[in-house]
Design a protein around this motif. Sequence first.
Motif, PDB file in Angstrom:
ATOM      1  N   GLY A  13      10.259  -3.503  -6.533  1.00 56.38           N
ATOM      2  CA  GLY A  13      11.349  -3.453  -5.574  1.00 56.38           C
ATOM      3  C   GLY A  13      10.905  -3.260  -4.146  1.00 56.38           C
ATOM      4  N   MET A  14       9.709  -2.743  -3.932  1.00 56.80           N
ATOM      5  CA  MET A  14       9.286  -2.422  -2.580  1.00 56.80           C
ATOM      6  C   MET A  14       8.039  -3.178  -2.126  1.00 56.80           C
ATOM      7  SD  MET A  14      11.343  -0.269  -1.170  1.00 56.80           S
ATOM      8  CE  MET A  14      12.665   0.857  -1.619  1.00 56.80           C
ATOM      9  N   LEU A  15       7.104  -3.417  -3.017  1.00 53.65           N
ATOM     10  CA  LEU A  15       5.847  -4.025  -2.628  1.00 53.65           C
ATOM     11  C   LEU A  15       5.915  -5.542  -2.732  1.00 53.65           C
ATOM     12  CD1 LEU A  15       3.347  -1.620  -4.402  1.00 53.65           C
ATOM     13  CD2 LEU A  15       4.644  -1.297  -2.301  1.00 53.65           C
ATOM     14  N   MET A  16       4.962  -6.202  -2.090  1.00 50.10           N
ATOM     15  CA  MET A  16       4.870  -7.641  -2.190  1.00 50.10           C
ATOM     16  C   MET A  16       4.607  -8.047  -3.642  1.00 50.10           C
ATOM     17  SD  MET A  16       5.189  -9.540   0.576  1.00 50.10           S
ATOM     18  CE  MET A  16       5.256  -9.342   2.371  1.00 50.10           C
ATOM     19  N   PHE A 403      -1.485  -0.750   6.495  1.00 45.43           N
ATOM     20  CA  PHE A 403      -0.528   0.325   6.208  1.00 45.43           C
ATOM     21  C   PHE A 403       0.847  -0.073   6.719  1.00 45.43           C
ATOM     22  CE2 PHE A 403       1.824   4.034   7.833  1.00 45.43           C
ATOM     23  CZ  PHE A 403       2.029   4.709   6.647  1.00 45.43           C
ATOM     24  N   ALA A 404       1.874   0.147   5.900  1.00 48.54           N
ATOM     25  CA  ALA A 404       3.254  -0.105   6.313  1.00 48.54           C
ATOM     26  C   ALA A 404       4.127   1.042   5.828  1.00 48.54           C
ATOM     27  CB  ALA A 404       3.759  -1.432   5.744  1.00 48.54           C
ATOM     28  N   ASP A 405       4.977   1.526   6.706  1.00 46.30           N
ATOM     29  CA  ASP A 405       5.952   2.562   6.335  1.00 46.30           C
ATOM     30  C   ASP A 405       7.268   1.867   6.028  1.00 46.30           C
ATOM     31  OD1 ASP A 405       7.614   4.730   6.022  1.00 46.30           O
ATOM     32  OD2 ASP A 405       6.767   5.851   7.710  1.00 46.30           O
ATOM     33  N   MET A 406       7.531   1.685   4.742  1.00 44.04           N
ATOM     34  CA  MET A 406       8.726   0.950   4.314  1.00 44.04           C
ATOM     35  C   MET A 406      10.010   1.713   4.617  1.00 44.04           C
ATOM     36  SD  MET A 406       7.807  -1.913   2.794  1.00 44.04           S
ATOM     37  CE  MET A 406       9.172  -2.261   1.692  1.00 44.04           C
ATOM     38  N   ARG A 407       9.911   2.995   4.869  1.00 41.39           N
ATOM     39  CA  ARG A 407      11.106   3.811   5.061  1.00 41.39           C
ATOM     40  C   ARG A 407      11.876   3.430   6.321  1.00 41.39           C
ATOM     41  NH1 ARG A 407       8.467   9.561   5.134  1.00 41.39           N
ATOM     42  NH2 ARG A 407       7.219   8.365   6.635  1.00 41.39           N
ATOM     43  N   SER A 431     -14.292 -13.173  -2.252  1.00 40.80           N
ATOM     44  CA  SER A 431     -15.348 -12.289  -2.733  1.00 40.80           C
ATOM     45  C   SER A 431     -15.198 -10.878  -2.192  1.00 40.80           C
ATOM     46  CB  SER A 431     -16.721 -12.839  -2.324  1.00 40.80           C
ATOM     47  OG  SER A 431     -16.816 -12.931  -0.904  1.00 40.80           O
ATOM     48  N   LYS A 432     -14.122 -10.615  -1.453  1.00 39.93           N
ATOM     49  CA  LYS A 432     -13.943  -9.343  -0.772  1.00 39.93           C
ATOM     50  C   LYS A 432     -12.758  -8.576  -1.354  1.00 39.93           C
ATOM     51  CE  LYS A 432     -15.765 -11.432   3.458  1.00 39.93           C
ATOM     52  NZ  LYS A 432     -15.843 -12.792   2.919  1.00 39.93           N
ATOM     53  N   VAL A 433     -12.648  -7.311  -0.949  1.00 38.75           N
ATOM     54  CA  VAL A 433     -11.542  -6.450  -1.380  1.00 38.75           C
ATOM     55  C   VAL A 433     -10.657  -6.163  -0.179  1.00 38.75           C
ATOM     56  CG1 VAL A 433     -10.890  -4.224  -2.355  1.00 38.75           C
ATOM     57  CG2 VAL A 433     -12.949  -5.384  -3.187  1.00 38.75           C
ATOM     58  N   ASN A 434      -9.387  -6.510  -0.288  1.00 40.58           N
ATOM     59  CA  ASN A 434      -8.411  -6.207   0.749  1.00 40.58           C
ATOM     60  C   ASN A 434      -7.415  -5.197   0.200  1.00 40.58           C
ATOM     61  OD1 ASN A 434      -9.395  -8.007   2.786  1.00 40.58           O
ATOM     62  ND2 ASN A 434      -8.542  -9.706   1.601  1.00 40.58           N
ATOM     63  N   ILE A 435      -6.990  -4.284   1.061  1.00 39.90           N
ATOM     64  CA  ILE A 435      -6.131  -3.181   0.632  1.00 39.90           C
ATOM     65  C   ILE A 435      -4.866  -3.154   1.477  1.00 39.90           C
ATOM     66  CG2 ILE A 435      -5.926  -0.659   0.518  1.00 39.90           C
ATOM     67  CD1 ILE A 435      -8.916  -0.563  -0.129  1.00 39.90           C
ATOM     68  N   TRP A 436      -3.726  -3.155   0.793  1.00 46.29           N
ATOM     69  CA  TRP A 436      -2.424  -2.942   1.420  1.00 46.29           C
ATOM     70  C   TRP A 436      -1.887  -1.596   0.951  1.00 46.29           C
ATOM     71  CZ3 TRP A 436      -4.130  -7.543  -0.383  1.00 46.29           C
ATOM     72  CH2 TRP A 436      -4.014  -8.678   0.436  1.00 46.29           C
ATOM     73  N   THR A 437      -1.334  -0.809   1.853  1.00 44.72           N
ATOM     74  CA  THR A 437      -0.710   0.443   1.455  1.00 44.72           C
ATOM     75  C   THR A 437       0.714   0.487   2.000  1.00 44.72           C
ATOM     76  OG1 THR A 437      -1.555   1.639   3.388  1.00 44.72           O
ATOM     77  CG2 THR A 437      -2.914   1.673   1.380  1.00 44.72           C
ATOM     78  N   HIS A 438       1.600   1.107   1.225  1.00 47.14           N
ATOM     79  CA  HIS A 438       3.008   1.183   1.601  1.00 47.14           C
ATOM     80  C   HIS A 438       3.538   2.589   1.313  1.00 47.14           C
ATOM     81  CE1 HIS A 438       2.313  -3.108   0.834  1.00 47.14           C
ATOM     82  NE2 HIS A 438       3.296  -3.345   1.683  1.00 47.14           N
ATOM     83  N   ARG A 439       4.168   3.169   2.294  1.00 44.14           N
ATOM     84  CA  ARG A 439       4.851   4.443   2.067  1.00 44.14           C
ATOM     85  C   ARG A 439       6.343   4.168   1.902  1.00 44.14           C
ATOM     86  NH1 ARG A 439       4.543  10.077   5.544  1.00 44.14           N
ATOM     87  NH2 ARG A 439       5.610  11.349   3.954  1.00 44.14           N
ATOM     88  N   THR A 440       6.904   4.659   0.817  1.00 45.61           N
ATOM     89  CA  THR A 440       8.315   4.466   0.504  1.00 45.61           C
ATOM     90  C   THR A 440       8.963   5.832   0.275  1.00 45.61           C
ATOM     91  OG1 THR A 440       8.121   4.391  -1.915  1.00 45.61           O
ATOM     92  CG2 THR A 440       7.621   2.358  -0.710  1.00 45.61           C
ATOM     93  N   GLU A 442       9.823   6.853  -2.453  1.00 45.15           N
ATOM     94  CA  GLU A 442       9.331   7.324  -3.747  1.00 45.15           C
ATOM     95  C   GLU A 442       7.902   7.848  -3.671  1.00 45.15           C
ATOM     96  OE1 GLU A 442      10.934   4.330  -3.411  1.00 45.15           O
ATOM     97  OE2 GLU A 442      12.799   5.236  -4.124  1.00 45.15           O
ATOM     98  N   GLY A 443       7.175   7.496  -2.614  1.00 44.49           N
ATOM     99  CA  GLY A 443       5.798   7.953  -2.526  1.00 44.49           C
ATOM    100  C   GLY A 443       4.929   7.005  -1.733  1.00 44.49           C
ATOM    101  N   PHE A 444       3.651   6.981  -2.078  1.00 44.89           N
ATOM    102  CA  PHE A 444       2.666   6.207  -1.327  1.00 44.89           C
ATOM    103  C   PHE A 444       1.884   5.327  -2.290  1.00 44.89           C
ATOM    104  CE2 PHE A 444      -1.633   6.165   0.853  1.00 44.89           C
ATOM    105  CZ  PHE A 444      -1.259   5.220   1.798  1.00 44.89           C
ATOM    106  N   TRP A 445       1.961   4.023  -2.060  1.00 43.43           N
ATOM    107  CA  TRP A 445       1.374   3.028  -2.956  1.00 43.43           C
ATOM    108  C   TRP A 445       0.171   2.366  -2.324  1.00 43.43           C
ATOM    109  CZ3 TRP A 445       3.404   2.555  -7.762  1.00 43.43           C
ATOM    110  CH2 TRP A 445       4.713   3.003  -7.965  1.00 43.43           C
ATOM    111  N   LEU A 446      -0.783   1.978  -3.159  1.00 48.32           N
ATOM    112  CA  LEU A 446      -1.924   1.167  -2.736  1.00 48.32           C
ATOM    113  C   LEU A 446      -2.000  -0.072  -3.610  1.00 48.32           C
ATOM    114  CD1 LEU A 446      -5.501   2.273  -1.804  1.00 48.32           C
ATOM    115  CD2 LEU A 446      -5.186   0.508  -3.534  1.00 48.32           C
ATOM    116  N   THR A 447      -2.147  -1.215  -2.956  1.00 50.89           N
ATOM    117  CA  THR A 447      -2.376  -2.479  -3.651  1.00 50.89           C
ATOM    118  C   THR A 447      -3.738  -3.021  -3.223  1.00 50.89           C
ATOM    119  OG1 THR A 447      -0.028  -3.044  -3.806  1.00 50.89           O
ATOM    120  CG2 THR A 447      -1.605  -4.865  -3.957  1.00 50.89           C
ATOM    121  N   ALA A 448      -4.591  -3.278  -4.191  1.00 48.12           N
ATOM    122  CA  ALA A 448      -5.908  -3.838  -3.913  1.00 48.12           C
ATOM    123  C   ALA A 448      -5.982  -5.244  -4.490  1.00 48.12           C
ATOM    124  CB  ALA A 448      -7.009  -2.974  -4.525  1.00 48.12           C
TER     125      ALA A 448
END
Length: 489
Positions: A13-16, A403-407, A431-440, A442-448
């Motif tokens: 519901g909140m993340l990509m 980093f994105a503050d969804m609130r 070949s690389k690692v990209n990190i998205w983080t979202h604060r909602t 409900e809490g704080f999410w990390l997507t790698a």
Amino acid sequence: MPFTSHQGELIKGMLMTTLSEYRVRPGRLREWSLDEAPFREAASSAERGAPPSYNQEWHLRFVTSLTARDAWVPLWMGFRFDLAGPLDVEAFREALRTWVERHETLRTAFRATGAGTERFTVEPDAVSVRDVVVGDFASDDDLRACLEQRIDAATGAFSLPSHVVETVERADSTTVIVALDHAHTDGSSVMTAVAEWQELYAAAVAGRPVEHHDVGSYVDFGGVERAAAREVDADHPAVGHWARFIEAGGDRVLRFPLDLGVPDGEELPHAKQDVLLLDASEADAVEEACHDAGGGFLAGLLAALAIVAHQVTGEPVYRTVMPSSTRTRREWLSSMGWYIGVGPIEIDVRAAGSFLDVVPVAQRSAKTALRLSRVPMPRIAEILGIERELERRMPEVFPFVSFADMRVVPGVSRWPEWDARPLVRISTSGSKVNIWTHRTDEGFWLTARYPATETADVSVAGYVDRVREVLHSVAKTGDHLLRTEGETV
């Protein structure tokens, strides 16, 4: 960290998410698009077009390079939501027309010229919305496959235009899916557009006029951006900072701290992990600790990443790249477009004994990165003479942490009611690692997102576990002492 089915729904519901990650209830599929004729007429005009923005220019170069290799990948972003009750077809047509009228980038497209790529624009009064009923679907699997195929076909970077809207109509509700080539949007744009669409449709149903006050144009932004970039030369502080960052980091900037199991020179399809790092109360506690140390929540995230990287590699300085918003004027805050720049992050942990010692260093680095992100990376690369090298790496020019503050997203509290969520379909390899983080709420999410190997699965999960341990320690005790020896994952 495994998550419950309820937490999984929160992620969706909140993340990509992708179309394959959720179920669209079957119904009648109708496709909405703009009439191509005005775009073709504008494309054939002898009038010189405007250059694309820097982000668009690099995006189009990447797409063109794929075409030259007879390759193709979908590169669209979008969003979905539900409307209650049966669809008012004419009101929906008016809502789409009004949306396109409001956001100039949706009335633009691109054409190749001998000197590069130009952007051309269709005037608002020339816009015509057409729709076609694709068919009635009883299977959600068949519907999802059809949606994916049609959206992929309609959102090419050089399509006329490169966006499309799909509706799945039922007696009790209608699901709306809006998809755009990345050239015309970013994550903030698609999230903001959910509530905007709800408002536009409600106004059309009620016959209320809609004003476009305080909504700027991404086309205008591109002109302002290029005018400012022309003033940047080799003596500009941003150029010197990037040069030092690239020289000091070397190839280490491009590498994940742990082995990913990817042979040198190879690129693999991506895998993804979504992890709940903190619940809402824990996130609040971390933020309070960061404020006491002179930083914000973002500084706390960067501090945790820097601490873990140091523990794993022994490197004294953590380096990464951070995307930041370039919406520096009020009129661009709710405008559709790719308003993103990038800045370098450097955090030296040598003098730190604990998390709270790292936070002010991370805070200063984040503020510096935000300032430097105002200068387009392509202009920096042009001055430093590294354009070809960075273009060769596209679309993974640098690994990044976002980093994105969804609130603060308008209307986000009603997303569960609207069954709304942002969508992405960028089927690239790397070949690389990209990190998205979202604060909602409900809490704080990390997507790698990372290359799909068993080694990478383990390494990324282990790294993220370490980051969570640091943040949990801060939430529980107010700080986290740095370990300096014997670290392994």
